[in-house]
Design an enzyme around this catalytic site. Structure first.
Site, short mmCIF file in Angstrom:
data_model
loop_
_atom_site.label_atom_id
_atom_site.label_comp_id
_atom_site.label_asym_id
_atom_site.label_seq_id
_atom_site.Cartn_x
_atom_site.Cartn_y
_atom_site.Cartn_z
N ASP A 119 0.84 -1.20 0.00
CA ASP A 119 0.00 0.00 0.00
C ASP A 119 0.88 1.25 0.00
O ASP A 119 2.03 1.19 0.45
CB ASP A 119 -0.94 0.02 1.24
N ASN A 136 -5.75 -4.99 -6.09
CA ASN A 136 -6.97 -4.36 -5.59
C ASN A 136 -6.84 -2.85 -5.37
O ASN A 136 -7.85 -2.16 -5.26
CB ASN A 136 -7.34 -5.08 -4.29
N TYR A 192 -13.12 6.44 -13.96
CA TYR A 192 -13.30 5.28 -13.07
C TYR A 192 -14.00 4.15 -13.82
O TYR A 192 -13.56 3.00 -13.80
CB TYR A 192 -14.11 5.70 -11.84
N LYS A 228 -12.39 0.54 -14.85
CA LYS A 228 -12.95 -0.73 -14.35
C LYS A 228 -13.41 -1.63 -15.51
O LYS A 228 -13.26 -2.85 -15.43
CB LYS A 228 -14.08 -0.47 -13.36
N ILE A 263 -19.51 -0.66 -1.34
CA ILE A 263 -19.03 -1.32 -0.14
C ILE A 263 -18.65 -0.25 0.89
O ILE A 263 -18.01 0.75 0.53
CB ILE A 263 -17.78 -2.19 -0.46
#
Ligand code: NAI
Length: 257
Positions: free
Chosen positions: A40, A94, A160, A164, A193
């Site tokens: 990260d 991710n 975005y 994706k 989420i």
């Protein structure tokens, strides 16, 4: 989380593991016995995840300061898997950013490039380094994070949504290329989420926006990071041995409307 998959002794790399979906999944892999390279840009969040894995799960965690827009960082991440833990069995690519809400003709070049660089090119950069190591090791499993916005559009999210959709396409291409090399490549497509990303977008703090966002899902709620982790562990496990090129929606029915 109840643990149904066994990753004892396996090495797993998770990008964006300092928060949200990445953290929950990294911890789930630790609970399943894996050694986890926690990657990260957020040093505090990443260190916290790695410490939690080492102290509170069957597995072991090592934090690596990685910006997925930097090829050298990504290389170091994969090297850490091999030097610390002797190989690479699973990668969960991710890391992602939400970005701005602007129309296609209004988004700035800078914002466009930044979102594409993390959310799409970051996944390509990661797979570019992971696949050769998995080939040497005789196989592996890769799971990429796309989104329901990898399947349908939403106004004012041009970069975005394009990124994706790109992740969905790239996942299929890599799956085809490595189908006979024992490397399975799949993606998860989460609905909305409850994570920092939605906090940053103001969704969880604005009651009206929160209600509107919940209503996009026939289940009339947001998902949890743990619910996505469950799907990632399944896709990465031998139980999913015939699944490749799949882009699995975990979305409370969002895409079924
Ligand atoms: P989050 O904001 O809680 O976690 C994202 C993590 O990625 C953070 O720890 C951040 O520091 C890290 N990151 C950002 N840029 C990075 C970079 N250049 N290099 C390395 N790490 C970087 O957000 P969340 O929700 O856990 O997001 C994870 C993934 O799930 C993202 O790809 C996101 O697009 C995707 N997603 C999220 C949804 C949601 O509603 N939260 C819905 C669908 C997909």
């Amino acid at each position: 989380m109840p643990q149904s998959h066994d990753f004892a002794g396996d090495t797993v790399v998770v990008t964006g593991a300092g928060s949200g979906i990445g953290r929950a999944t990294a911890i789930a892999f630790g609970e399943a016995g894996a050694n986890v390279v926690v990657a990260d840009v957020d040093r505090d969040g990443g260190t916290q995840t790695a410490t939690e894995i080492t102290d509170e799960t069957e597995g072991d965690g090592t934090f690596v300061d990685v910006d997925v827009t930097d090829d050298g960082d990504v290389e170091e991440m994969v090297e850490t898997a091999t030097t610390e833990y002797g190989g690479l069995d699973v990668a969960f690519n991710n890391a992602g950013i939400g970005g701005t809400f602007d129309a296609t003709d209004e988004i700035s070049e800078e914002d466009w490039q930044a979102i594409i660089d993390v959310n799409l090119s970051g996944i390509w950069r990661s797979m570019r380094k992971e696949i050769p190591v998995m080939l040497e090791d005789g196989g592996g499993a890769i799971v990429n994070t796309a989104s329901v916005l990898g399947k349908v559009g939403e106004a004012e999210t041009p970069a975005y949504t394009a990124a994706k959709h790109g992740v969905v396409g790239l996942t299929k291409v890599a799956a085809l290329e490595r189908a006979t090399d024992d490397i399975r490549v799949n993606a998860v497509c989460p609905g909305y989420i409850e994570t920092q990303m939605l906090d940053d977008a103001g969704v969880t703090t604005d009651e009206e926006l929160l209600a509107e966002t919940k209503a996009l899902h026939p289940m009339e709620r947001l998902g949890t990071a743990e619910e996505i982790a469950e799907a990632v562990l399944w896709l990465a496990s031998d139980d999913a041995s015939f699944a490749t090129g799949e882009t699995l929606a975990i979305d409370g029915g969002y895409l079924s409307r």
